[in-house]
Scaffold this motif. Sequence first.
Motif, PDB file in Angstrom:
ATOM      1  N   PRO A  18       6.897  78.907 112.470  1.00  0.00           N
ATOM      2  CA  PRO A  18       6.556  77.593 111.882  1.00  0.00           C
ATOM      3  C   PRO A  18       5.786  77.709 110.573  1.00  0.00           C
ATOM      4  N   VAL A  19       4.943  78.734 110.463  1.00  0.00           N
ATOM      5  CA  VAL A  19       4.172  78.920 109.231  1.00  0.00           C
ATOM      6  C   VAL A  19       5.113  79.329 108.104  1.00  0.00           C
TER       7      VAL A  19
ATOM      8  N   ILE B 215      -9.405  87.641 111.942  1.00  0.00           N
ATOM      9  CA  ILE B 215      -9.157  86.730 113.063  1.00  0.00           C
ATOM     10  C   ILE B 215      -7.789  87.013 113.696  1.00  0.00           C
ATOM     11  N   GLY B 216      -6.762  87.147 112.856  1.00  0.00           N
ATOM     12  CA  GLY B 216      -5.416  87.422 113.384  1.00  0.00           C
ATOM     13  C   GLY B 216      -5.347  88.758 114.090  1.00  0.00           C
TER      14      GLY B 216
ATOM     15  N   GLY C  54       0.174  85.413 115.222  1.00  0.00           N
ATOM     16  CA  GLY C  54       1.307  85.370 114.307  1.00  0.00           C
ATOM     17  C   GLY C  54       1.115  84.333 113.215  1.00  0.00           C
ATOM     18  N   ALA C  55       0.611  83.159 113.599  1.00  0.00           N
ATOM     19  CA  ALA C  55       0.387  82.104 112.609  1.00  0.00           C
ATOM     20  C   ALA C  55      -0.693  82.512 111.606  1.00  0.00           C
ATOM     21  N   VAL C  56      -1.813  83.032 112.103  1.00  0.00           N
ATOM     22  CA  VAL C  56      -2.923  83.409 111.225  1.00  0.00           C
ATOM     23  C   VAL C  56      -2.537  84.582 110.329  1.00  0.00           C
ATOM     24  N   LEU C  57      -1.868  85.582 110.873  1.00  0.00           N
ATOM     25  CA  LEU C  57      -1.463  86.736 110.071  1.00  0.00           C
ATOM     26  C   LEU C  57      -0.412  86.359 109.023  1.00  0.00           C
TER      27      LEU C  57
ATOM     28  N   GLY D 230       5.729  85.796 121.299  1.00  0.00           N
ATOM     29  CA  GLY D 230       4.664  84.896 120.869  1.00  0.00           C
ATOM     30  C   GLY D 230       4.293  85.101 119.413  1.00  0.00           C
ATOM     31  N   LEU D 231       4.269  86.361 118.984  1.00  0.00           N
ATOM     32  CA  LEU D 231       3.966  86.668 117.587  1.00  0.00           C
ATOM     33  C   LEU D 231       5.017  86.038 116.665  1.00  0.00           C
ATOM     34  N   GLY D 232       6.270  86.174 117.030  1.00  0.00           N
ATOM     35  CA  GLY D 232       7.339  85.549 116.244  1.00  0.00           C
ATOM     36  C   GLY D 232       7.293  84.036 116.303  1.00  0.00           C
TER      37      GLY D 232
END
Length: 164
Positions: free
Chosen positions: A159-160, A124-125, A13-16, A152-154
Amino acid sequence: MNPTPAVLAAFAGAVLTVGTYWLVESAGPAGWEEAVVESADRAQSSLSTEPGAGDDEQHHFVLRTASGERFDVRGRGRKLVQSEGTWLQVEISDVGREAQAIKVYGTRISVDSGGFGVFWAAGIGGGLLLGAVASCADAKRPIPAVASVVAGLGAGALPVLLLF
């Protein structure tokens, strides 16, 4: 219950989310502004006089808009030959304020703005998310495992998103 799918999904989620931001920044909505070339240099020059020679020249500009914003832009091609003090138009993204293109003699020319990171973020995401979904398939209780992946994805994206 195994926390691995949720952790993988949080990282995905952060990387995407970062990749989506970079995509919108490099190809999203934009507006045109006047700018002056503060410095200009050619990194590579082709000495050939054949037709098409010079199209591989790498140009680097530092542009300054009337409001004082500065942009470093890079691009290839003969049409980018500009000298210091030249006024031109620059296309600036509404998200992230990155230069997407310049307009020279009425022709729009795309410039490098670092958009290649989008492909790395997507790879990577996507791989992390695929790993999270694959680990759900091994779970004895797949419905709660998928719910933990979604959570987890949310949890990784939130935070991003708050950073931007």
